[in-house]
Design a protein around this motif. Structure first.
Motif, PDB file in Angstrom:
ATOM      1  N   PRO A 135       0.859  -1.404  -0.063  1.00  0.00           N
ATOM      2  CA  PRO A 135       0.361  -0.038   0.033  1.00  0.00           C
ATOM      3  C   PRO A 135       0.915   1.171   0.041  1.00  0.00           C
ATOM      4  O   PRO A 135       1.311   1.131   0.816  1.00  0.00           O
ATOM      5  N   VAL A 136       0.528   2.100  -0.567  1.00  0.00           N
ATOM      6  CA  VAL A 136       1.109   3.015  -0.651  1.00  0.00           C
ATOM      7  C   VAL A 136      -0.554   4.772  -0.704  1.00  0.00           C
ATOM      8  O   VAL A 136      -0.837   4.341  -0.360  1.00  0.00           O
ATOM      9  N   LEU A 137       0.744   5.610  -0.313  1.00  0.00           N
ATOM     10  CA  LEU A 137      -0.435   7.115   0.057  1.00  0.00           C
ATOM     11  C   LEU A 137      -0.731   7.575  -0.973  1.00  0.00           C
ATOM     12  O   LEU A 137      -0.119   7.677  -1.585  1.00  0.00           O
ATOM     13  N   HIS A 138      -1.913   7.821  -1.219  1.00  0.00           N
ATOM     14  CA  HIS A 138      -2.192   8.522  -2.031  1.00  0.00           C
ATOM     15  C   HIS A 138      -3.198   9.464  -1.433  1.00  0.00           C
ATOM     16  O   HIS A 138      -3.666   9.638  -0.779  1.00  0.00           O
ATOM     17  N   TRP A 139      -2.959  11.204  -2.011  1.00  0.00           N
ATOM     18  CA  TRP A 139      -3.832  12.479  -1.103  1.00  0.00           C
ATOM     19  C   TRP A 139      -3.362  13.833  -2.790  1.00  0.00           C
ATOM     20  O   TRP A 139      -2.859  14.113  -2.584  1.00  0.00           O
ATOM     21  N   HIS A 140      -4.647  12.795  -3.437  1.00  0.00           N
ATOM     22  CA  HIS A 140      -4.882  14.390  -4.715  1.00  0.00           C
ATOM     23  C   HIS A 140      -6.056  14.218  -4.996  1.00  0.00           C
ATOM     24  O   HIS A 140      -7.143  13.420  -4.959  1.00  0.00           O
ATOM     25  N   LEU A 171      10.222   9.479 -14.379  1.00  0.00           N
ATOM     26  CA  LEU A 171       9.134   9.134 -13.410  1.00  0.00           C
ATOM     27  C   LEU A 171       7.937  10.005 -12.922  1.00  0.00           C
ATOM     28  O   LEU A 171       8.713  10.182 -12.516  1.00  0.00           O
ATOM     29  N   GLY A 172       6.598   9.627 -13.435  1.00  0.00           N
ATOM     30  CA  GLY A 172       5.846  10.353 -12.869  1.00  0.00           C
ATOM     31  C   GLY A 172       4.476   9.838 -12.412  1.00  0.00           C
ATOM     32  O   GLY A 172       4.611   8.709 -11.815  1.00  0.00           O
ATOM     33  N   LEU A 173       5.000   9.620 -10.356  1.00  0.00           N
ATOM     34  CA  LEU A 173       4.245   9.493  -9.454  1.00  0.00           C
ATOM     35  C   LEU A 173       3.253   9.867  -8.968  1.00  0.00           C
ATOM     36  O   LEU A 173       2.986  11.393  -8.211  1.00  0.00           O
ATOM     37  N   GLN A 174       2.119   9.699  -9.379  1.00  0.00           N
ATOM     38  CA  GLN A 174       0.456  10.505  -8.159  1.00  0.00           C
ATOM     39  C   GLN A 174       1.023  10.316  -6.769  1.00  0.00           C
ATOM     40  O   GLN A 174      -0.116  11.280  -6.537  1.00  0.00           O
ATOM     41  N   PHE A 175       0.921   8.807  -6.788  1.00  0.00           N
ATOM     42  CA  PHE A 175       0.848   8.615  -5.399  1.00  0.00           C
ATOM     43  C   PHE A 175       2.063   9.531  -4.972  1.00  0.00           C
ATOM     44  O   PHE A 175       3.513   9.761  -5.826  1.00  0.00           O
ATOM     45  N   HIS A 176       1.905   9.148  -3.544  1.00  0.00           N
ATOM     46  CA  HIS A 176       3.538   9.170  -2.337  1.00  0.00           C
ATOM     47  C   HIS A 176       3.896   8.438  -2.477  1.00  0.00           C
ATOM     48  O   HIS A 176       3.960   7.958  -1.337  1.00  0.00           O
ATOM     49  N   VAL A 177       5.262   7.759  -2.960  1.00  0.00           N
ATOM     50  CA  VAL A 177       6.168   6.915  -2.718  1.00  0.00           C
ATOM     51  C   VAL A 177       7.380   7.198  -1.049  1.00  0.00           C
ATOM     52  O   VAL A 177       7.388   6.495  -0.491  1.00  0.00           O
ATOM     53  N   GLU A 178       6.919   8.350  -0.971  1.00  0.00           N
ATOM     54  CA  GLU A 178       8.388   9.156  -0.554  1.00  0.00           C
ATOM     55  C   GLU A 178       7.914   9.370   1.217  1.00  0.00           C
ATOM     56  O   GLU A 178       8.940   9.664   2.192  1.00  0.00           O
ATOM     57  N   ALA A 179       6.453   9.249   1.121  1.00  0.00           N
ATOM     58  CA  ALA A 179       5.728   9.567   2.868  1.00  0.00           C
ATOM     59  C   ALA A 179       6.494   8.330   3.836  1.00  0.00           C
ATOM     60  O   ALA A 179       6.429   6.941   3.562  1.00  0.00           O
ATOM     61  N   THR A 180       6.321   9.014   5.039  1.00  0.00           N
ATOM     62  CA  THR A 180       6.506   8.336   6.054  1.00  0.00           C
ATOM     63  C   THR A 180       6.216   8.488   7.067  1.00  0.00           C
ATOM     64  O   THR A 180       5.113   9.249   7.402  1.00  0.00           O
ATOM     65  N   ARG A 181       5.628   7.769   8.187  1.00  0.00           N
ATOM     66  CA  ARG A 181       5.119   7.165   9.346  1.00  0.00           C
ATOM     67  C   ARG A 181       5.408   9.068  10.062  1.00  0.00           C
ATOM     68  O   ARG A 181       4.347   9.747  10.398  1.00  0.00           O
TER      69      ARG A 181
END
Length: 233
Positions: A135-140, A171-181
């Protein structure tokens, strides 16, 4: 030493889990603050890696935020020259627009929270393979058409165009791969208005999901970055 410039639109949306592996790979990192620093002064050829980060504005809002025009010119020049660019959320939308695609509201639906991606066949052979089942973070609330010449890498039921590549450079990523807790605790403050105004969302719910999924994403995100950088070598 190799150089990485990260264009940052709001202070709390930074490189997150990308920062340490970039430094370990020998990159000197510099943040360029949108709206404050002169993006037009960046030379497309002189930076080894450009990362365009997220933010709560639209890629089409250059009437209010004219620095977006400088981002568009910079990204287009780098991609046409085969120089690596990673765009995250707003960054991916600006990349899509720089390549001639339309960016627009996603049917009035906001995708905020954690869920896994549906990788395409190309996605499973791309750096995103490391995110299979993660699971990745979505915020859009916006989305984009796939740019001409781009390859679709991932989708979700809400957003068809979740990730794309453009040759080996983009490389375009609509989601947030870089997010941390820990980093998301700042998001919960900075995006408090949006969270409160979005039905079904709450800080408590987002924090609970983050506690469940963030560690897995933090473990896989450096693999995505490493694979992209290896492809560029």
């Amino acid at each position: 030493m190799k150089t990485c410039v990260a264009i940052r639109h709001v202070a709390f949306e930074d490189l997150g889990s990308f920062q340490a592996p970039l430094e370990a790979a020998g990159y000197s990192i510099r943040y360029v603050e949108a709206g404050l620093d002169d993006i037009s002064a960046l030379e497309a050829q002189t930076v080894d890696l450009l990362v365009v980060l997220g933010g709560p504005i639209g890629a089409y809002d250059d009437g209010d935020y004219p620095f977006l025009r400088d981002e568009l010119r910079l990204i287009e020049a780098r991609l046409r020259a085969g120089r690596p660019v990673i765009g995250i959320c707003l960054g991916a939308q600006v990349m899509a627009r720089a390549l001639g695609a339309r960016v627009y509201p996603n049917g009035g639906v906001k995708e905020i929270g954690w869920s896994a991606l549906d990788l395409t066949e190309a996605g499973r052979a791309s750096p995103l393979a490391a995110l299979t089942g993660t699971p990745v973070l979505h915020w859009h609330g916006d989305t984009f058409d796939l740019p001409e010449g781009a390859t679709l890498l991932a989708s979700t039921p809400i957003t068809r165009h979740q990730a794309f590549s453009w040759g080996r450079a983009g490389l375009g990523l609509q989601f947030h791969v870089e997010a941390t807790r820990i980093g998301l605790e700042r998001w919960f403050i900075g995006h408090a208005g949006e969270i409160g105004a979005t039905p079904g969302l709450s800080v408590a719910g987002l924090r609970a999901a983050t506690g469940q999924y963030a560690a897995g994403l933090e473990a896989q995100a450096p693999k995505v970055l490493s694979a992209f950088l290896s492809d560029m070598m």
